[in-house]
Motif scaffolding. Structure first.
Motif, PDB file in Angstrom:
ATOM      1  N   MET A   1       0.998  -1.185   0.165  1.00  0.00           N
ATOM      2  CA  MET A   1      -0.061   0.015  -0.133  1.00  0.00           C
ATOM      3  C   MET A   1       0.781   1.176   0.096  1.00  0.00           C
ATOM      4  O   MET A   1       1.952   1.281   0.576  1.00  0.00           O
ATOM      5  N   ASN A   2       0.314   2.436  -0.417  1.00  0.00           N
ATOM      6  CA  ASN A   2       1.107   3.627  -0.519  1.00  0.00           C
ATOM      7  C   ASN A   2       0.258   4.552   0.787  1.00  0.00           C
ATOM      8  O   ASN A   2      -0.635   4.849   0.749  1.00  0.00           O
ATOM      9  N   PRO A   3       1.478   4.627   1.674  1.00  0.00           N
ATOM     10  CA  PRO A   3       1.020   5.303   2.932  1.00  0.00           C
ATOM     11  C   PRO A   3       0.599   6.795   2.605  1.00  0.00           C
ATOM     12  O   PRO A   3       1.374   7.413   1.867  1.00  0.00           O
ATOM     13  N   LEU A   4      -0.359   7.263   3.176  1.00  0.00           N
ATOM     14  CA  LEU A   4      -0.559   8.747   3.266  1.00  0.00           C
ATOM     15  C   LEU A   4       0.242   9.537   4.022  1.00  0.00           C
ATOM     16  O   LEU A   4       0.618   9.156   5.449  1.00  0.00           O
ATOM     17  N   GLN A   5       0.939  10.511   3.560  1.00  0.00           N
ATOM     18  CA  GLN A   5       1.959  11.256   4.526  1.00  0.00           C
ATOM     19  C   GLN A   5       1.512  12.777   4.364  1.00  0.00           C
ATOM     20  O   GLN A   5       0.958  13.328   3.407  1.00  0.00           O
ATOM     21  N   ALA A   6       1.672  13.606   5.496  1.00  0.00           N
ATOM     22  CA  ALA A   6       1.703  14.945   5.482  1.00  0.00           C
ATOM     23  C   ALA A   6       3.195  15.409   5.683  1.00  0.00           C
ATOM     24  O   ALA A   6       3.841  14.931   6.343  1.00  0.00           O
ATOM     25  N   ARG A   7       3.680  16.125   4.619  1.00  0.00           N
ATOM     26  CA  ARG A   7       4.831  16.727   4.340  1.00  0.00           C
ATOM     27  C   ARG A   7       5.105  18.185   4.665  1.00  0.00           C
ATOM     28  O   ARG A   7       4.467  19.089   3.899  1.00  0.00           O
ATOM     29  N   ASP A   8       5.289  18.580   5.985  1.00  0.00           N
ATOM     30  CA  ASP A   8       5.472  20.056   6.019  1.00  0.00           C
ATOM     31  C   ASP A   8       4.177  20.793   5.772  1.00  0.00           C
ATOM     32  O   ASP A   8       4.085  21.810   5.482  1.00  0.00           O
ATOM     33  N   LEU A   9       3.107  20.070   6.324  1.00  0.00           N
ATOM     34  CA  LEU A   9       1.694  20.358   5.966  1.00  0.00           C
ATOM     35  C   LEU A   9       0.998  21.392   6.640  1.00  0.00           C
ATOM     36  O   LEU A   9       1.255  21.218   7.903  1.00  0.00           O
ATOM     37  N   ILE A  26       1.156   7.685   7.980  1.00  0.00           N
ATOM     38  CA  ILE A  26       0.117   6.947   8.617  1.00  0.00           C
ATOM     39  C   ILE A  26       0.549   5.483   7.981  1.00  0.00           C
ATOM     40  O   ILE A  26       0.263   5.157   6.794  1.00  0.00           O
ATOM     41  N   GLN A  27       1.164   4.841   8.648  1.00  0.00           N
ATOM     42  CA  GLN A  27       1.717   3.609   8.207  1.00  0.00           C
ATOM     43  C   GLN A  27       0.724   2.458   8.321  1.00  0.00           C
ATOM     44  O   GLN A  27      -0.235   2.512   8.924  1.00  0.00           O
ATOM     45  N   PRO A  28       0.625   1.386   7.506  1.00  0.00           N
ATOM     46  CA  PRO A  28      -0.166   0.347   7.349  1.00  0.00           C
ATOM     47  C   PRO A  28      -0.250  -0.289   8.597  1.00  0.00           C
ATOM     48  O   PRO A  28       0.848  -0.536   9.424  1.00  0.00           O
ATOM     49  N   GLY A  29      -1.466  -0.670   9.060  1.00  0.00           N
ATOM     50  CA  GLY A  29      -1.858  -1.094  10.384  1.00  0.00           C
ATOM     51  C   GLY A  29      -1.992  -0.351  11.565  1.00  0.00           C
ATOM     52  O   GLY A  29      -2.200  -0.850  12.708  1.00  0.00           O
ATOM     53  N   GLN A  30      -1.770   0.965  11.225  1.00  0.00           N
ATOM     54  CA  GLN A  30      -1.788   1.892  12.535  1.00  0.00           C
ATOM     55  C   GLN A  30      -3.508   2.565  12.489  1.00  0.00           C
ATOM     56  O   GLN A  30      -4.100   2.707  11.344  1.00  0.00           O
ATOM     57  N   ILE A  31      -3.844   3.055  13.723  1.00  0.00           N
ATOM     58  CA  ILE A  31      -4.912   3.478  13.802  1.00  0.00           C
ATOM     59  C   ILE A  31      -4.686   4.891  14.567  1.00  0.00           C
ATOM     60  O   ILE A  31      -4.183   4.998  15.626  1.00  0.00           O
ATOM     61  N   TRP A  32      -4.855   5.875  13.722  1.00  0.00           N
ATOM     62  CA  TRP A  32      -4.823   7.409  14.343  1.00  0.00           C
ATOM     63  C   TRP A  32      -5.853   8.033  14.728  1.00  0.00           C
ATOM     64  O   TRP A  32      -6.921   7.772  14.013  1.00  0.00           O
ATOM     65  N   ALA A 155     -17.396  -1.146   1.410  1.00  0.00           N
ATOM     66  CA  ALA A 155     -17.378  -1.599  -0.141  1.00  0.00           C
ATOM     67  C   ALA A 155     -16.360  -1.095  -0.994  1.00  0.00           C
ATOM     68  O   ALA A 155     -16.079  -1.774  -2.170  1.00  0.00           O
ATOM     69  N   GLN A 156     -15.896   0.354  -0.934  1.00  0.00           N
ATOM     70  CA  GLN A 156     -15.039   0.697  -1.484  1.00  0.00           C
ATOM     71  C   GLN A 156     -13.463  -0.077  -1.549  1.00  0.00           C
ATOM     72  O   GLN A 156     -12.705   0.132  -2.213  1.00  0.00           O
ATOM     73  N   ALA A 157     -13.226  -0.530  -0.204  1.00  0.00           N
ATOM     74  CA  ALA A 157     -12.125  -1.305  -0.106  1.00  0.00           C
ATOM     75  C   ALA A 157     -10.912  -0.260  -0.170  1.00  0.00           C
ATOM     76  O   ALA A 157      -9.928  -0.847  -0.834  1.00  0.00           O
ATOM     77  N   PRO A 158     -10.814   0.821   0.521  1.00  0.00           N
ATOM     78  CA  PRO A 158      -9.713   1.585   0.422  1.00  0.00           C
ATOM     79  C   PRO A 158      -8.492   1.050   1.380  1.00  0.00           C
ATOM     80  O   PRO A 158      -8.766   0.218   2.122  1.00  0.00           O
ATOM     81  N   ASP A 159      -7.064   1.416   0.985  1.00  0.00           N
ATOM     82  CA  ASP A 159      -6.044   0.964   1.968  1.00  0.00           C
ATOM     83  C   ASP A 159      -6.143   1.961   3.213  1.00  0.00           C
ATOM     84  O   ASP A 159      -5.764   1.726   4.311  1.00  0.00           O
ATOM     85  N   THR A 160      -6.383   3.270   2.996  1.00  0.00           N
ATOM     86  CA  THR A 160      -6.355   4.236   3.863  1.00  0.00           C
ATOM     87  C   THR A 160      -7.935   4.771   4.234  1.00  0.00           C
ATOM     88  O   THR A 160      -8.380   5.118   3.282  1.00  0.00           O
ATOM     89  N   TRP A 161      -8.464   4.625   5.405  1.00  0.00           N
ATOM     90  CA  TRP A 161      -9.708   5.047   5.890  1.00  0.00           C
ATOM     91  C   TRP A 161      -9.535   6.440   6.618  1.00  0.00           C
ATOM     92  O   TRP A 161      -8.770   6.683   7.413  1.00  0.00           O
ATOM     93  N   LEU A 162     -10.279   7.429   6.075  1.00  0.00           N
ATOM     94  CA  LEU A 162     -10.356   8.876   6.804  1.00  0.00           C
ATOM     95  C   LEU A 162     -11.711   8.782   7.431  1.00  0.00           C
ATOM     96  O   LEU A 162     -12.618   8.904   6.538  1.00  0.00           O
ATOM     97  N   LEU A 163     -11.944   9.191   8.541  1.00  0.00           N
ATOM     98  CA  LEU A 163     -13.369   9.367   9.000  1.00  0.00           C
ATOM     99  C   LEU A 163     -13.523  10.349  10.047  1.00  0.00           C
ATOM    100  O   LEU A 163     -12.572  10.935  10.870  1.00  0.00           O
ATOM    101  N   ASP A 164     -14.471  11.348   9.830  1.00  0.00           N
ATOM    102  CA  ASP A 164     -14.782  12.503  10.696  1.00  0.00           C
ATOM    103  C   ASP A 164     -15.910  11.833  11.688  1.00  0.00           C
ATOM    104  O   ASP A 164     -16.929  11.861  11.336  1.00  0.00           O
ATOM    105  N   GLU A 165     -15.573  11.711  12.933  1.00  0.00           N
ATOM    106  CA  GLU A 165     -16.299  11.159  13.912  1.00  0.00           C
ATOM    107  C   GLU A 165     -17.099  10.191  13.619  1.00  0.00           C
ATOM    108  O   GLU A 165     -18.289  10.218  13.418  1.00  0.00           O
ATOM    109  N   PRO A 166     -16.656   8.979  13.142  1.00  0.00           N
ATOM    110  CA  PRO A 166     -17.310   7.775  12.738  1.00  0.00           C
ATOM    111  C   PRO A 166     -18.300   7.138  13.911  1.00  0.00           C
ATOM    112  O   PRO A 166     -19.298   6.713  13.508  1.00  0.00           O
TER     113      PRO A 166
END
Ligand SMILES: Nc1ncnc2c1ncn2[C@@H]1O[C@H](COP(=O)(O)OP(=O)(O)OP(=O)(O)O)[C@@H](O)[C@H]1O
Length: 257
Positions: A1-9, A26-32, A155-166
């Motif tokens: 998977m391609n991890p999502l990164q913030a660079r000097d954001l 945000i590395q694979p397997g992590q929950i932030w 159903a979308q089956a993404p590698d990275t989940w972004l959730l706003d107050e799930p």
């Protein structure tokens, strides 16, 4: 998977000075979990990470590619976003809504296949809303609608989940089911990044935390290091009592008599 990164954001909050720059992967397997008071910028950060908002400075990358350089379809095969507000722009049933999750995987004008429908139905079952498949989404309760939104991303089956107050609108049992589902996603090598208002759910389910202060100050790291009562009291402007349950801290607001 391609991890999502913030660079000097630096996220762009209108009328506010630049906050501290963010640098994390945000590395694979992590929950932030992202914690912060109302208006601190949690949703803005999430939308910036999803490529829906331009950052004020720095960049968001998926693997080695800048998000802004990637086609939306390629992004949506890798990133799934559960919004805080529901966006029911047109009338649709629950099943039709879950099928939207399959669109990143279809060619232009291609109809969903039987396999797509099977994936959508399975996702609805996992979120305990399969019995509502034929109902119009605008007739659902808040918690049912929230679970349909999460099923759509499943159903979308993404590698990275972004959730706003799930866990918004969810009763206790469904809050736990959803967090358990996200834990399974992380266990399968995906990653999860979510805004949460419930400090105790974050303490129990997240392995990394990012604290976002309204003045733009920010800190992040492994959860056990971030769960310092003094830092959390300053974050929320609220005195807390801390107890330990099952080896994890539980925070309770101090009642003022
Ligand atoms: N389009 C906009 N124009 C002006 N101000 C905005 C806009 N979008 C967001 N803001 C402001 O930016 C700040 C951060 O908003 P954001 O929604 O990211 O906060 P949040 O931490 O998610 O809050 P909450 O916990 O209430 O959901 C808020 O003060 C909000 O009013």
């Amino acid at each position: 998977m391609n991890p999502l990164q913030a660079r000097d954001l630096v996220i762009d909050i209108p009328g506010r000075d630049d906050g501290e720059a963010l640098n994390f992967i945000i590395q694979p397997g992590q929950i932030w979990g992202v914690l912060g008071p109302n208006g601190a910028g949690k949703t803005t950060l999430l939308h910036t990470l999803a490529g829906l908002r331009e950052p004020r400075a720095g960049e968001v990358c998926l693997g080695e590619h800048r998000l802004m350089e990637l086609k939306r379809k390629r992004i949506s095969q890798q990133l799934g976003l559960v919004f805080q507000e529901r966006q029911d722009g047109f009338p649709a049933t629950v099943l039709e809504t879950a099928l939207i999750g399959r669109h990143p995987w279809l060619s232009p004008w291609q109809m969903e296949t039987g396999n797509d429908e099977e994936i959508a139905r399975r996702s609805l079952e996992q979120l305990d809303v399969a019995h509502l498949s034929d109902r119009m989404v605008n007739t659902l309760s808040g918690g049912e609608r929230q679970r349909v939104a999460i099923a759509t991303v499943l159903a979308q089956a993404p590698d990275t989940w972004l959730l706003d107050e799930p866990t918004n609108h969810l009763d206790l049992h469904h809050q736990v089911s959803v967090l358990q589902l996200l834990t399974e996603q992380a266990g399968a090598g995906n990653s999860v990044f979510m805004c949460l208002h419930d400090l105790n759910l974050a303490a129990r389910w997240c392995d990394h935390l990012l604290l976002l202060y309204p003045n733009g100050e920010v800190c992040w790291g492994p959860a056990e290091r971030m769960l310092a009562p003094v830092a959390l009291e300053r974050l929320y402007g609220q005195e807390l009592l801390t107890v330990e349950v099952d080896g994890a801290p539980v925070f309770v607001p101090r009642k003022v008599w």
